[in-house]
Design a protein around this motif. Structure first.
Motif, short mmCIF file in Angstrom:
data_model
loop_
_atom_site.label_atom_id
_atom_site.label_comp_id
_atom_site.label_asym_id
_atom_site.label_seq_id
_atom_site.Cartn_x
_atom_site.Cartn_y
_atom_site.Cartn_z
N HIS A 131 0.83 -1.21 0.00
CA HIS A 131 0.00 0.00 0.00
C HIS A 131 0.87 1.26 0.00
O HIS A 131 0.66 2.17 -0.82
N ALA A 132 1.84 1.31 0.89
CA ALA A 132 2.71 2.48 0.98
C ALA A 132 3.49 2.69 -0.32
O ALA A 132 3.68 3.83 -0.77
N THR A 133 3.93 1.61 -0.93
CA THR A 133 4.68 1.70 -2.18
C THR A 133 3.82 2.24 -3.31
O THR A 133 4.28 3.07 -4.10
N ARG A 134 2.57 1.80 -3.38
CA ARG A 134 1.66 2.31 -4.42
C ARG A 134 1.34 3.79 -4.19
O ARG A 134 1.28 4.58 -5.13
N VAL A 135 1.12 4.15 -2.92
CA VAL A 135 0.87 5.56 -2.61
C VAL A 135 2.06 6.41 -3.05
O VAL A 135 1.89 7.48 -3.64
N ALA A 136 3.26 5.94 -2.77
CA ALA A 136 4.46 6.68 -3.16
C ALA A 136 4.56 6.83 -4.68
O ALA A 136 4.95 7.88 -5.19
N ARG A 137 4.19 5.78 -5.40
CA ARG A 137 4.26 5.85 -6.86
C ARG A 137 3.29 6.89 -7.41
O ARG A 137 3.67 7.72 -8.26
N TYR A 138 2.06 6.90 -6.90
CA TYR A 138 1.09 7.90 -7.36
C TYR A 138 1.48 9.30 -6.87
O TYR A 138 1.31 10.29 -7.59
N ALA A 139 2.00 9.38 -5.66
CA ALA A 139 2.41 10.67 -5.11
C ALA A 139 3.54 11.29 -5.94
O ALA A 139 3.58 12.51 -6.14
N GLU A 140 4.45 10.45 -6.41
CA GLU A 140 5.54 10.97 -7.23
C GLU A 140 5.01 11.55 -8.53
O GLU A 140 5.43 12.64 -8.96
N ALA A 141 4.08 10.84 -9.17
CA ALA A 141 3.52 11.32 -10.43
C ALA A 141 2.75 12.63 -10.22
O ALA A 141 2.91 13.59 -10.99
N ILE A 142 1.92 12.68 -9.19
CA ILE A 142 1.14 13.89 -8.91
C ILE A 142 2.05 15.02 -8.47
O ILE A 142 1.88 16.17 -8.89
N ARG A 158 -6.87 14.35 -9.69
CA ARG A 158 -8.08 13.93 -10.40
C ARG A 158 -7.74 13.24 -11.71
O ARG A 158 -8.34 12.21 -12.06
N GLU A 159 -6.76 13.79 -12.42
CA GLU A 159 -6.36 13.20 -13.69
C GLU A 159 -5.74 11.82 -13.49
O GLU A 159 -6.01 10.89 -14.25
N GLN A 160 -4.92 11.69 -12.46
CA GLN A 160 -4.30 10.39 -12.17
C GLN A 160 -5.36 9.38 -11.75
O GLN A 160 -5.32 8.22 -12.14
N ALA A 161 -6.32 9.82 -10.96
CA ALA A 161 -7.39 8.93 -10.50
C ALA A 161 -8.21 8.43 -11.69
O ALA A 161 -8.57 7.24 -11.76
N ALA A 162 -8.53 9.32 -12.60
CA ALA A 162 -9.30 8.92 -13.78
C ALA A 162 -8.53 7.90 -14.61
O ALA A 162 -9.10 6.92 -15.11
#
Length: 245
Positions: free
Chosen positions: A102-113, A233-237
């Motif tokens: 979970h933490a690793t996935r959050v970090a991956r999305y956080a880096e992109a955003i 929002r864009e990443q979530a979509a």
């Protein structure tokens, strides 16, 4: 004791190399532990293109060990801390691969955003790896992983990890503040908090979709209403909305 990475007795033939000056093309010889060299052709100071002092990203004695570090390296020093934080997070959770994942996935999305929003990636990624670090203590003390308990127990653990890694005081304070209310946005929030919040929300929705999928219209409503940044929002979509057939 001298750092083995800087001790010439451990070097191989790749420890000394040549590279052309980007300004005039003159060949410059580098030793692997050179932080920079001055070109004899044009006088330009060139940073070692193979500079890889990973330990200097967190070691408090880096300047004494390596000499005066170049500004190009110092500019990235806080950002390099994230790798050490990731290791400590994994060590802390041990075999709890669900929390590590979970933490690793959050970090991956956080880096992109964070890159899209021009946030401070050092703070964002450290907070991403540590945002749920209070779960373990919460379950031990309260027999619950409820958000409010995570937020109580998370900051002391996050602080201990960051202080152990000799992180800067201002980074520690902001990361611990984010960890301490990461489920509950305030009326006024920092960009770094917003990025972490959105990355965590994407990951939570992604995990929920695997268990009990929501209809596309419902997901669209959540994305439009609940995210704090446009890039979130864009990443979530991109992650959550599958193309309609």
């Amino acid at each position: 004791m001298k750092c083995p990475g800087q001790d010439t007795q451990y070097w191989n033939k790749e420890a000394i190399f040549e590279t052309p000056c980007p300004e005039c093309g003159t060949i410059i010889e580098f030793f692997k532990d050179d932080t920079s060299r001055v070109c004899k052709g044009c006088g330009k100071r060139m940073v070692n293109p193979k500079l890889d002092f990973g330990c200097a990203s967190y070691c408090q004695y880096a300047e004494q060990c390596l000499g005066t570090l170049p500004k190009e390296f110092l500019a990235n020093r806080d950002d390099l801390l994230k790798d050490r934080v990731a290791v400590e997070m994994k060590r802390y959770f041990h075999t709890d691969f669900k929390r590590i994942g979970h933490a690793t996935r959050v970090a991956r999305y956080a880096e992109a955003i964070g890159k899209a929003e021009l946030g401070n990636l050092a703070i964002i990624l450290c907070a991403a790896y540590l945002h749920d670090i209070g779960i373990k203590k919460a379950e031990e003390k309260y027999n619950s992983n409820a958000p409010e308990y995570q937020e109580i127990e998370g900051p002391p653990v996050a602080r201990q990890i960051l202080e152990h890694l000799k992180a800067k005081a201002d980074l520690i304070e902001e990361v611990c503040d984010i960890v301490g209310h990461h489920h509950h946005p305030r009326d006024e929030e920092t960009l770094n908090f917003k990025v972490l919040y959105d990355a965590d929300l994407i990951t939570n929705l992604e995990e929920a979709q695997k268990k009990t999928p929501l209809e596309r219209a419902r997901l669209e409503a959540i994305i439009n209403k609940s995210f704090l940044t446009q890039s979130g929002r864009e990443q979530a979509a991109k992650v959550l909305l599958t193309p309609e057939v």
